[in-house]
Design a protein around this motif. Sequence first.
Motif, PDB file in Angstrom:
ATOM      1  N   PRO A 225       0.816  -1.228   0.000  1.00 44.47           N
ATOM      2  CA  PRO A 225       0.000   0.000   0.000  1.00 44.47           C
ATOM      3  C   PRO A 225       0.847   1.274   0.000  1.00 44.47           C
ATOM      4  CG  PRO A 225      -0.890  -1.580   1.545  1.00 44.47           C
ATOM      5  CD  PRO A 225       0.420  -2.131   1.075  1.00 44.47           C
ATOM      6  N   TYR A 226       2.040   1.198   0.564  1.00 46.33           N
ATOM      7  CA  TYR A 226       2.936   2.359   0.560  1.00 46.33           C
ATOM      8  C   TYR A 226       3.677   2.449  -0.777  1.00 46.33           C
ATOM      9  CZ  TYR A 226       2.182   2.117   5.607  1.00 46.33           C
ATOM     10  OH  TYR A 226       1.614   2.068   6.856  1.00 46.33           O
ATOM     11  N   ASN A 228       2.812   1.298  -3.622  1.00 45.61           N
ATOM     12  CA  ASN A 228       1.928   1.598  -4.754  1.00 45.61           C
ATOM     13  C   ASN A 228       1.867   3.090  -5.041  1.00 45.61           C
ATOM     14  OD1 ASN A 228       1.212  -1.021  -5.387  1.00 45.61           O
ATOM     15  ND2 ASN A 228      -0.630  -1.021  -4.128  1.00 45.61           N
ATOM     16  N   LYS A 229       2.182   3.886  -4.036  1.00 47.49           N
ATOM     17  CA  LYS A 229       2.072   5.340  -4.215  1.00 47.49           C
ATOM     18  C   LYS A 229       3.310   5.935  -4.901  1.00 47.49           C
ATOM     19  CE  LYS A 229      -1.008   6.165  -0.353  1.00 47.49           C
ATOM     20  NZ  LYS A 229      -1.279   6.856   0.897  1.00 47.49           N
ATOM     21  N   GLU A 256       9.775  -7.138  -5.683  1.00 42.67           N
ATOM     22  CA  GLU A 256       8.674  -7.853  -6.342  1.00 42.67           C
ATOM     23  C   GLU A 256       7.828  -6.916  -7.172  1.00 42.67           C
ATOM     24  OE1 GLU A 256       6.703  -9.670  -3.053  1.00 42.67           O
ATOM     25  OE2 GLU A 256       8.040 -11.402  -3.025  1.00 42.67           O
ATOM     26  N   LYS A 257       7.756  -5.678  -6.732  1.00 43.57           N
ATOM     27  CA  LYS A 257       6.945  -4.708  -7.454  1.00 43.57           C
ATOM     28  C   LYS A 257       7.705  -4.146  -8.663  1.00 43.57           C
ATOM     29  CE  LYS A 257       4.003  -0.766  -6.765  1.00 43.57           C
ATOM     30  NZ  LYS A 257       3.171  -1.198  -7.883  1.00 43.57           N
TER      31      LYS A 257
ATOM     32  N   LEU B   4      -4.210   3.951  -8.965  1.00 48.07           N
ATOM     33  CA  LEU B   4      -3.785   3.740  -7.582  1.00 48.07           C
ATOM     34  C   LEU B   4      -4.902   3.079  -6.782  1.00 48.07           C
ATOM     35  CD1 LEU B   4      -1.762   4.116  -5.287  1.00 48.07           C
ATOM     36  CD2 LEU B   4      -2.610   6.445  -4.990  1.00 48.07           C
ATOM     37  N   SER B   7      -5.258  -0.571  -7.859  1.00 41.78           N
ATOM     38  CA  SER B   7      -4.175  -1.456  -7.385  1.00 41.78           C
ATOM     39  C   SER B   7      -4.289  -1.674  -5.881  1.00 41.78           C
ATOM     40  CB  SER B   7      -2.798  -0.911  -7.773  1.00 41.78           C
ATOM     41  OG  SER B   7      -2.585   0.350  -7.199  1.00 41.78           O
ATOM     42  N   GLN B   8      -4.693  -0.658  -5.127  1.00 41.25           N
ATOM     43  CA  GLN B   8      -4.856  -0.826  -3.678  1.00 41.25           C
ATOM     44  C   GLN B   8      -6.019  -1.771  -3.378  1.00 41.25           C
ATOM     45  OE1 GLN B   8      -2.310   0.175  -2.123  1.00 41.25           O
ATOM     46  NE2 GLN B   8      -2.290   2.340  -1.596  1.00 41.25           N
ATOM     47  N   ASN B  11      -5.001  -5.360  -4.199  1.00 41.09           N
ATOM     48  CA  ASN B  11      -4.088  -5.846  -3.161  1.00 41.09           C
ATOM     49  C   ASN B  11      -4.860  -6.175  -1.889  1.00 41.09           C
ATOM     50  OD1 ASN B  11      -1.346  -6.390  -2.199  1.00 41.09           O
ATOM     51  ND2 ASN B  11      -1.688  -4.652  -0.844  1.00 41.09           N
ATOM     52  N   GLY B 134       2.679  -1.091 -13.136  1.00 43.79           N
ATOM     53  CA  GLY B 134       3.800  -1.621 -12.356  1.00 43.79           C
ATOM     54  C   GLY B 134       3.815  -3.126 -12.499  1.00 43.79           C
ATOM     55  N   ARG B 135       4.133  -3.811 -11.410  1.00 40.66           N
ATOM     56  CA  ARG B 135       4.114  -5.268 -11.431  1.00 40.66           C
ATOM     57  C   ARG B 135       3.460  -5.763 -10.144  1.00 40.66           C
ATOM     58  NH1 ARG B 135       6.884  -7.010 -15.639  1.00 40.66           N
ATOM     59  NH2 ARG B 135       6.905  -9.179 -14.933  1.00 40.66           N
ATOM     60  N   ALA B 254      -6.299   3.565   1.672  1.00 41.34           N
ATOM     61  CA  ALA B 254      -4.853   3.820   1.673  1.00 41.34           C
ATOM     62  C   ALA B 254      -4.404   4.587   0.440  1.00 41.34           C
ATOM     63  CB  ALA B 254      -4.092   2.497   1.784  1.00 41.34           C
ATOM     64  N   ALA B 255      -5.246   4.644  -0.574  1.00 43.58           N
ATOM     65  CA  ALA B 255      -4.908   5.434  -1.766  1.00 43.58           C
ATOM     66  C   ALA B 255      -4.990   6.921  -1.462  1.00 43.58           C
ATOM     67  CB  ALA B 255      -5.853   5.089  -2.921  1.00 43.58           C
ATOM     68  N   PHE B 256      -5.814   7.267  -0.446  1.00 43.44           N
ATOM     69  CA  PHE B 256      -6.040   8.689  -0.161  1.00 43.44           C
ATOM     70  C   PHE B 256      -5.327   9.157   1.095  1.00 43.44           C
ATOM     71  CE2 PHE B 256      -9.155   9.191  -3.396  1.00 43.44           C
ATOM     72  CZ  PHE B 256      -9.797   7.968  -3.498  1.00 43.44           C
ATOM     73  N   VAL B 257      -5.208   8.267   2.059  1.00 39.66           N
ATOM     74  CA  VAL B 257      -4.609   8.656   3.335  1.00 39.66           C
ATOM     75  C   VAL B 257      -3.482   7.688   3.661  1.00 39.66           C
ATOM     76  CG1 VAL B 257      -6.765   9.629   4.194  1.00 39.66           C
ATOM     77  CG2 VAL B 257      -6.228   7.245   4.694  1.00 39.66           C
ATOM     78  N   PRO B 259      -1.711   4.609   5.171  1.00 43.63           N
ATOM     79  CA  PRO B 259      -2.302   3.297   5.434  1.00 43.63           C
ATOM     80  C   PRO B 259      -2.669   3.049   6.899  1.00 43.63           C
ATOM     81  CG  PRO B 259      -0.522   3.064   3.855  1.00 43.63           C
ATOM     82  CD  PRO B 259      -0.519   4.497   4.305  1.00 43.63           C
TER      83      PRO B 259
END
Lengths: 429, 285
Positions: A225-226, A228-229, A256-257, B4, B7-8, B11, B134-135, B254-257, B259
Amino acid sequence: MKGKKKGGWTRRDFVKTAAVGTGVMAAGISFPAVITRAGTKDPIRIGCLMDITGALYTFGIWGERSTRAAVDRINAQGGINGRPIKLFVEDSATNVQTALRKLRKLIMEDRCDFILGPCNSGIAISAAPQVESMDTIFFSWGTSAAITGKKGNRYIFRGINNVRHGTIALGKVALKHVGKRYYCLGADYEWGRSLIAEFRKVIDAEGGEFKGEEFSPVGTEDFLPYLNKINPKEVDILVAGYFTADLLKLARQASEKGLIKHMEIIGGAMPTGLTVEDLGPAAEHIWFTAYGLRRIANIPEAYRPFNKVYRDAIGLDDEGRSIKDGKMAAVSYSWAAWEHVFWVKRGIEKSGWRSKDDNEKFMKALEGMSVEASVEFPQGPKTMRAQDHQVFTDQYVTKIEGGKFVVKGVVKAEDLMYEPEVDYTKQKI
Amino acid sequence: MFDLILSQMINGFVWGWILALIAIGLTLIFGQLEIVNVAHGALYTIGAVGAYYCSTYLGHWGWAVPLSPLFLALLGLIIYLTTIRFSLGKEVIVTVIITYGLLFILEQGTLLIYGGVPRMIPNPIPYSIPFIGGRYPVYRIFCAAFSAAVIVALMVFLKKTRYGLWIRATRQDYETALNMGIPVQRVYAFVFCLGSALAGLGGVLAAPISSVTFNMGNNIIIDAFIVVIMAGFGSIIGTVVASLIIAMIIGVSAAFVNPVLAKVIGMAVMAAVLFVRPEGLFGEV
């Protein structure tokens, strides 16, 4: 007899009796103090508060071993000024509340004269007002800059460089090889935030371009989650203010990312206790700042014999592994715990310290003291700056190449200088 | 921003299945035995440690998939026979205290044997696929799929087998089940072993993602309790649904704030659900 009144005291009798009586009383009141100060065989009581369990377990175990080994060595050589050291060990469990409780026990119940604290910035900062109020000198090997800054006081001494030195060294050595666009991720506690703040000053001074920062709790399992930003097209450097487990996870998940293809990780702390294999594919993309070196082959030749004595005393081989179980030790930090015992010894010898009444003399003795590389100070020469009780010594920058840690640069102590934030010498005791 | 969020969310969805597997063990134990097993996180940790030892000494993490849960089942049996069965029928707070003591024993035992240094396990599926600019690690997708398969198998077991019937019957009415000749004590022991094994399996799956430390269970247990409370104690389907909802809400937030704040939002959602339905989403009134 001429002048003597029949059946009563003369004025002379009264004055004589009063004088003798006052003298006896005065001697009686000061008698224990006289005994205390004159007790040259009384042990010097040193408290050893370490993170023997909890997240910083590795540092605590090796810190405790180093402290014990130093104390045993001094006692075998006759003690300090003829007085043996009596060591009291407590486990802080890497928890501030527990640490403060144990600190009070060491000082108030065990009557420790000095406290050798853990490699834990949060504990050091919390302990600072306590040791001041309890008139007890405290040595810390936590590396947050604030410990010997505005959050410290004259009772605190630090025998290891701090994150400010570490980031200055990284700035001088690593930044030449990487880009300037950076994103910061750090552990959300004193040390992590301190590291990120100091590094931002360094990289901004070199024209760095800040792309964002986040802080995660110690023990975060999932860093995606971190991560990804972070836009890999816009970032060259990931500044990672993490140690041990969190650094491993971050490095693995960043790899991995696919982030490692685009950027380098500038790690705050030598991954103490970890092996190259632990770090995985990201290993050769991480720059570390090192307060000490795990491989004796990397240590300057002049210091190696002293370092070898230290390693033999605590059971480490030349690669920094425990001889007993082959596990990697926290040798890049734990030398500070060994040296702190000898800072106490030097301070007592120079000041003639005999009890806490002489604490100010001890402080003055240490303030500005320089030491040479020796068995007592195996990491190398250093100076304890008077104003902030902060040691200045050479700082290393390392990287993993070909599966081994190599030293990429050494920044000399004189090039790590910064203006002190405080002047403890003006603080009244 | 849409990339974003997506993807969040994905995940979160993936992590939600892993969390569901861990939380199901907890809810089974409470639903059947009415024991709040605070030591569940320690069992998860032991599973992860087992994964490390299998990876290091047997050559591959895959050995841990059958072996760790088997070991945890055995350990669960020992714990049940020596401790848990004496707390059956007691107040919940008593079971919390007992399992809290168990937590200390298991955690310190792990520290003694495994040590305090965190270790990594090589990723058994070291590939990642292109994903939204990304991956994304293939291993996590595998974990989600495997967790889902195990949960489905568990539900089939509970629905279609005699032992599953016994478990449901005992949960429904202990005394009638006893009078019908169901070996209730054996059922209880089995459920505790099963719950322990599921926790261990969760640890095995999580080990290559995270690092293996002696106290890694302390973080996951809080998330597991949130899921179980929100789902309603004892509901497997509820646990899965709650786990996915919570994980995705946290993921999107978590995309906005930060985590961490996203987790607070997740807990706020839990509180809101409990306000409307105090028994949980799928709990019985």
